[in-house]
Design an enzyme around this catalytic site. Sequence first.
Site, PDB file in Angstrom:
ATOM      1  N   ALA A  65       0.851  -1.182   0.000  1.00 32.16           N
ATOM      2  CA  ALA A  65       0.000   0.000   0.000  1.00 32.16           C
ATOM      3  C   ALA A  65       0.890   1.238   0.000  1.00 32.16           C
ATOM      4  O   ALA A  65       2.056   1.183   0.425  1.00 32.16           O
ATOM      5  CB  ALA A  65      -0.903  -0.019   1.222  1.00 32.16           C
ATOM      6  N   GLY A 110       0.482  -4.981   0.971  1.00 30.63           N
ATOM      7  CA  GLY A 110      -0.751  -5.054   0.189  1.00 30.63           C
ATOM      8  C   GLY A 110      -0.548  -5.709  -1.167  1.00 30.63           C
ATOM      9  O   GLY A 110      -1.491  -6.278  -1.733  1.00 30.63           O
ATOM     10  N   GLU A 113      -0.683  -9.282  -0.434  1.00 29.62           N
ATOM     11  CA  GLU A 113      -2.086  -9.577  -0.089  1.00 29.62           C
ATOM     12  C   GLU A 113      -2.968  -9.602  -1.341  1.00 29.62           C
ATOM     13  O   GLU A 113      -3.918 -10.380  -1.418  1.00 29.62           O
ATOM     14  CB  GLU A 113      -2.587  -8.548   0.938  1.00 29.62           C
ATOM     15  CG  GLU A 113      -1.878  -8.740   2.288  1.00 29.62           C
ATOM     16  CD  GLU A 113      -2.097  -7.588   3.249  1.00 29.62           C
ATOM     17  OE1 GLU A 113      -1.575  -6.480   2.978  1.00 29.62           O
ATOM     18  OE2 GLU A 113      -2.792  -7.775   4.260  1.00 29.62           O
ATOM     19  N   GLU A 133       4.599  -4.996   7.034  1.00 26.47           N
ATOM     20  CA  GLU A 133       3.809  -3.997   7.765  1.00 26.47           C
ATOM     21  C   GLU A 133       4.266  -3.842   9.209  1.00 26.47           C
ATOM     22  O   GLU A 133       4.245  -2.747   9.773  1.00 26.47           O
ATOM     23  CB  GLU A 133       2.321  -4.375   7.749  1.00 26.47           C
ATOM     24  CG  GLU A 133       1.629  -4.129   6.411  1.00 26.47           C
ATOM     25  CD  GLU A 133       1.600  -5.330   5.488  1.00 26.47           C
ATOM     26  OE1 GLU A 133       2.489  -6.207   5.587  1.00 26.47           O
ATOM     27  OE2 GLU A 133       0.684  -5.400   4.648  1.00 26.47           O
TER      28      GLU A 133
HETATM   29  C1  HXC Z   1       4.984   4.415  -1.356  1.00 27.89           C
HETATM   30  C2  HXC Z   1       6.883   3.451  -2.206  1.00 27.89           C
HETATM   31  C3  HXC Z   1       6.530   2.205  -1.643  1.00 27.89           C
HETATM   32  C4  HXC Z   1       5.313   2.137  -0.894  1.00 27.89           C
HETATM   33  C5  HXC Z   1       8.397   1.976  -2.675  1.00 27.89           C
HETATM   34  N1  HXC Z   1       8.045   3.267  -2.846  1.00 27.89           N
HETATM   35  N2  HXC Z   1       7.511   1.316  -1.941  1.00 27.89           N
HETATM   36  N3  HXC Z   1       6.118   4.536  -2.068  1.00 27.89           N
HETATM   37  N4  HXC Z   1       4.576   3.265  -0.783  1.00 27.89           N
HETATM   38  N5  HXC Z   1       4.867   1.002  -0.350  1.00 27.89           N
HETATM   39  C6  HXC Z   1       8.769   4.287  -3.578  1.00 27.89           C
HETATM   40  C7  HXC Z   1       9.997   4.780  -2.838  1.00 27.89           C
HETATM   41  O1  HXC Z   1       9.666   5.741  -1.862  1.00 27.89           O
HETATM   42  C8  HXC Z   1      10.829   5.324  -3.964  1.00 27.89           C
HETATM   43  O2  HXC Z   1      10.348   6.603  -4.318  1.00 27.89           O
HETATM   44  C9  HXC Z   1      10.509   4.406  -5.127  1.00 27.89           C
HETATM   45  O3  HXC Z   1       9.268   3.771  -4.787  1.00 27.89           O
HETATM   46  C10 HXC Z   1      11.567   3.329  -5.309  1.00 27.89           C
HETATM   47  O4  HXC Z   1      11.730   2.656  -4.059  1.00 27.89           O
HETATM   48  P1  HXC Z   1      13.154   2.442  -3.348  1.00 27.89           P
HETATM   49  O5  HXC Z   1      12.900   2.224  -1.908  1.00 27.89           O
HETATM   50  O6  HXC Z   1      14.104   3.514  -3.733  1.00 27.89           O
HETATM   51  O7  HXC Z   1      13.613   1.084  -4.071  1.00 27.89           O
HETATM   52  P2  HXC Z   1      14.582  -0.032  -3.474  1.00 27.89           P
HETATM   53  O8  HXC Z   1      15.758   0.585  -2.750  1.00 27.89           O
HETATM   54  O9  HXC Z   1      14.862  -0.935  -4.626  1.00 27.89           O
HETATM   55  O10 HXC Z   1      13.729  -0.798  -2.372  1.00 27.89           O
HETATM   56  C11 HXC Z   1      12.605  -1.536  -2.777  1.00 27.89           C
HETATM   57  C12 HXC Z   1      11.764  -1.905  -1.542  1.00 27.89           C
HETATM   58  C13 HXC Z   1      11.453  -0.627  -0.712  1.00 27.89           C
HETATM   59  C14 HXC Z   1      12.505  -2.931  -0.672  1.00 27.89           C
HETATM   60  C15 HXC Z   1      10.481  -2.566  -2.067  1.00 27.89           C
HETATM   61  O11 HXC Z   1      10.915   0.378  -1.608  1.00 27.89           O
HETATM   62  C16 HXC Z   1      10.459  -0.831   0.384  1.00 27.89           C
HETATM   63  O12 HXC Z   1      10.775  -1.383   1.450  1.00 27.89           O
HETATM   64  N6  HXC Z   1       9.214  -0.380   0.157  1.00 27.89           N
HETATM   65  C17 HXC Z   1       8.155  -0.428   1.170  1.00 27.89           C
HETATM   66  C18 HXC Z   1       7.672  -1.859   1.361  1.00 27.89           C
HETATM   67  C19 HXC Z   1       6.617  -1.914   2.433  1.00 27.89           C
HETATM   68  O13 HXC Z   1       6.840  -1.603   3.618  1.00 27.89           O
HETATM   69  N7  HXC Z   1       5.400  -2.336   2.069  1.00 27.89           N
HETATM   70  C20 HXC Z   1       4.255  -2.429   2.971  1.00 27.89           C
HETATM   71  C21 HXC Z   1       3.430  -1.148   2.929  1.00 27.89           C
HETATM   72  S1  HXC Z   1       2.119  -1.169   4.098  1.00 27.89           S
HETATM   73  P3  HXC Z   1      11.364   7.842  -4.511  1.00 27.89           P
HETATM   74  O14 HXC Z   1      10.475   9.025  -4.692  1.00 27.89           O
HETATM   75  O15 HXC Z   1      12.239   7.884  -3.316  1.00 27.89           O
HETATM   76  O16 HXC Z   1      12.109   7.467  -5.781  1.00 27.89           O
HETATM   77  C22 HXC Z   1       0.927  -2.088   3.367  1.00 27.89           C
HETATM   78  C23 HXC Z   1      -0.363  -2.221   4.160  1.00 27.89           C
HETATM   79  C24 HXC Z   1      -1.434  -2.951   3.396  1.00 27.89           C
HETATM   80  O17 HXC Z   1       1.093  -2.625   2.327  1.00 27.89           O
HETATM   81  C25 HXC Z   1      -2.724  -2.969   4.146  1.00 27.89           C
HETATM   82  C26 HXC Z   1      -3.558  -1.744   4.022  1.00 27.89           C
HETATM   83  C27 HXC Z   1      -4.311  -1.565   2.731  1.00 27.89           C
END
Ligand code: HXC
Length: 259
Positions: A65, A110, A113, A133
């Site tokens: 998400a 998400g 999921e 998460e």
């Molecule tokens: C918003 C995101 C994002 C996310 C990545 N980006 N994941 N933006 N929400 N979930 C964005 C980054 O900010 C970045 O933007 C660009 O995408 C590239 O990501 P990087 O982090 O630079 O890439 P990398 O170093 O290759 O790392 C990849 C990654 C990391 C390991 C996937 O991005 C990451 O950990 N993302 C978050 C994963 C996460 O926690 N997901 C769960 C979310 S909560 P910029 O502008 O900096 O280039 C969830 C809840 C669901 O899902 C239930 C409720 C509906």
Amino acid sequence: MTFQTIIVEIEEGIATITLNRPEVLNALNDQVFKELGEAAAALSADNSVRAVIITGGNKVFAAGADISQMASSTAVDVATGDNASYRAFQILETMPKPVIAAIAGYALGGGCELTLVADVRIAADNAQFGLPEIKLGILPGAGGTQRLPRLIGAGKAKELIFSGDFIKADEALSVGLVNKVVPAEELFAEARMMAKRFASRGAIALQLAKSAVNEGLRMDLEAGLQYEHKCFSLLFATEDQKEGMRAFLEKRPAKFQGK
Ligand code: HXC
């Protein structure tokens, strides 16, 4: 069908929904959820569509998400909002046709999921799965605490949910999170091949078989067996049942009409 955050293409009865926010690794915001629900509803109603593939393309499935959208939410916002992921996933999960997730790269939070609402998951060998998460101070709130334990068992699901660790495609296969792992360059061909195989079967039988499994999982065994029998009985009212059995007896391939 034109959308801002997803692309929907239909070819030879197979629809492909592609998540399309590459700049944020296909992070799922409310608009994505809304458009996924709308696309799923439209494809459900389109009888020319026999199977659906959902993918994020060949680099990433979805990194979860959209954290930038969630970061400033209050408990009241979340509790009284329209729960966009829940509504979209309900529509996707109950589509009356098979849904195959074709997963390359990260399928996190998400995104992971979302793969769980598909009927079948095919992973590229570069895929990685996780529910991170917990590292954000929340929990998997788009079905992860419910669908994942039902799919892979509570023990492994809890390990993934409590740790937030990622697992690679081969481990996802070994725990039953995905059906199949293929070389990345073969992912879409494999997904299409499976979709075509499903599409060649009787559409009504397939719809009721999916319903029997999905609804049965919500019931106790006895109720599930009774529901299965109702679905089974209903199929004897179809042309496809007549054709399928006649074709077997005449030693020829069946030609199903979905009637
Ligand atoms: C918003 C995101 C994002 C996310 C990545 N980006 N994941 N933006 N929400 N979930 C964005 C980054 O900010 C970045 O933007 C660009 O995408 C590239 O990501 P990087 O982090 O630079 O890439 P990398 O170093 O290759 O790392 C990849 C990654 C990391 C390991 C996937 O991005 C990451 O950990 N993302 C978050 C994963 C996460 O926690 N997901 C769960 C979310 S909560 P910029 O502008 O900096 O280039 C969830 C809840 C669901 O899902 C239930 C409720 C509906």
